[in-house]
Scaffold this active site. Structure first.
Site, PDB file in Angstrom:
ATOM      1  N   ASN A 125       9.428  81.772 -33.186  1.00 58.68           N
ATOM      2  CA  ASN A 125       8.974  82.258 -31.885  1.00 58.68           C
ATOM      3  C   ASN A 125       8.308  83.605 -32.127  1.00 58.68           C
ATOM      4  O   ASN A 125       8.889  84.475 -32.784  1.00 58.68           O
ATOM      5  CB  ASN A 125      10.156  82.393 -30.928  1.00 58.68           C
ATOM      6  CG  ASN A 125      10.797  81.049 -30.623  1.00 58.68           C
ATOM      7  OD1 ASN A 125      10.107  80.028 -30.588  1.00 58.68           O
ATOM      8  ND2 ASN A 125      12.101  81.026 -30.421  1.00 58.68           N
TER       9      ASN A 125
ATOM     10  N   HIS B  60      13.265  90.581 -35.433  1.00 58.84           N
ATOM     11  CA  HIS B  60      13.371  90.584 -36.899  1.00 58.84           C
ATOM     12  C   HIS B  60      13.079  89.134 -37.246  1.00 58.84           C
ATOM     13  O   HIS B  60      13.840  88.235 -36.832  1.00 58.84           O
ATOM     14  CB  HIS B  60      14.790  91.001 -37.324  1.00 58.84           C
ATOM     15  CG  HIS B  60      15.040  91.002 -38.804  1.00 58.84           C
ATOM     16  ND1 HIS B  60      15.659  92.061 -39.449  1.00 58.84           N
ATOM     17  CD2 HIS B  60      14.780  90.080 -39.765  1.00 58.84           C
ATOM     18  CE1 HIS B  60      15.768  91.797 -40.746  1.00 58.84           C
ATOM     19  NE2 HIS B  60      15.239  90.587 -40.960  1.00 58.84           N
TER      20      HIS B  60
ATOM     21  N   HIS C 271      13.183  93.984 -43.026  1.00 57.61           N
ATOM     22  CA  HIS C 271      12.944  94.006 -41.581  1.00 57.61           C
ATOM     23  C   HIS C 271      11.447  93.907 -41.296  1.00 57.61           C
ATOM     24  O   HIS C 271      10.679  94.808 -41.638  1.00 57.61           O
ATOM     25  CB  HIS C 271      13.505  95.275 -40.929  1.00 57.61           C
ATOM     26  CG  HIS C 271      13.298  95.273 -39.450  1.00 57.61           C
ATOM     27  ND1 HIS C 271      14.236  94.758 -38.571  1.00 57.61           N
ATOM     28  CD2 HIS C 271      12.250  95.660 -38.693  1.00 57.61           C
ATOM     29  CE1 HIS C 271      13.758  94.839 -37.338  1.00 57.61           C
ATOM     30  NE2 HIS C 271      12.555  95.389 -37.381  1.00 57.61           N
TER      31      HIS C 271
ATOM     32  N   HIS D 262      12.599  85.348 -38.050  1.00 57.47           N
ATOM     33  CA  HIS D 262      13.568  84.329 -38.452  1.00 57.47           C
ATOM     34  C   HIS D 262      12.952  82.969 -38.189  1.00 57.47           C
ATOM     35  O   HIS D 262      12.247  82.771 -37.202  1.00 57.47           O
ATOM     36  CB  HIS D 262      14.887  84.480 -37.685  1.00 57.47           C
ATOM     37  CG  HIS D 262      14.711  84.629 -36.203  1.00 57.47           C
ATOM     38  ND1 HIS D 262      14.327  85.827 -35.627  1.00 57.47           N
ATOM     39  CD2 HIS D 262      14.822  83.748 -35.194  1.00 57.47           C
ATOM     40  CE1 HIS D 262      14.231  85.666 -34.323  1.00 57.47           C
ATOM     41  NE2 HIS D 262      14.516  84.403 -34.037  1.00 57.47           N
TER      42      HIS D 262
END
Ligand code: DGP
Length: 107
Positions: A87, A98, A46, A100
């Site tokens: 983003n 988290h 995380h 990505h």
């Protein structure tokens, strides 16, 4: 991490259409695709945003591995071209905190 949707997917508490998984990374189809092919490449660790990456914890290698997973998936699916996107922050459209990598392609 409590209340993190992607941690719940990683732990198998929420369903996902996985296309890749190893010890550090999972990739699955985006629930709300913005292109013919829209995959998310997600580290199992995380990390809230790209701003939280820490090279002293090996995050540089982790992000490198995410890029290689994207490249390998694009080859497997036989994509002629694709975009990779992070983003970073609410104002840039980040909704899931988290990290990505989006893989987006018309095919
Ligand atoms: P971002 O805006 O960069 O934080 O992108 C979050 C993406 O995650 C968005 O394209 C939709 C996707 N998403 C949100 N919740 C879920 C979920 O529960 N499952 C899957 N597969 N994708 C999700």
């Amino acid at each position: 991490m409590e209340d993190c949707i992607f941690c719940k997917i990683i732990d198998g508490e929420l369903p996902s259409e996985n296309v890749f998984e190893n010890d550090t990374i999972i990739a699955f189809k985006d629930i709300n695709p913005q292109a013919t092919h829209h995959l998310l490449i997600v580290p199992k660790k995380h990390i809230s945003t790209i701003n939280d990456l820490n090279e002293n914890e090996g995050d540089d290698a982790l992000v490198g591995k995410m890029t290689l997973v994207a490249k390998n998936l694009a080859r497997e699916i036989n994509l002629s071209g694709y975009k990779l996107q992070f983003n970073v922050g609410k104002s840039a459209g980040q909704v899931v905190f988290h990290i990505h990598m989006h893989l987006l392609s018309k095919g």
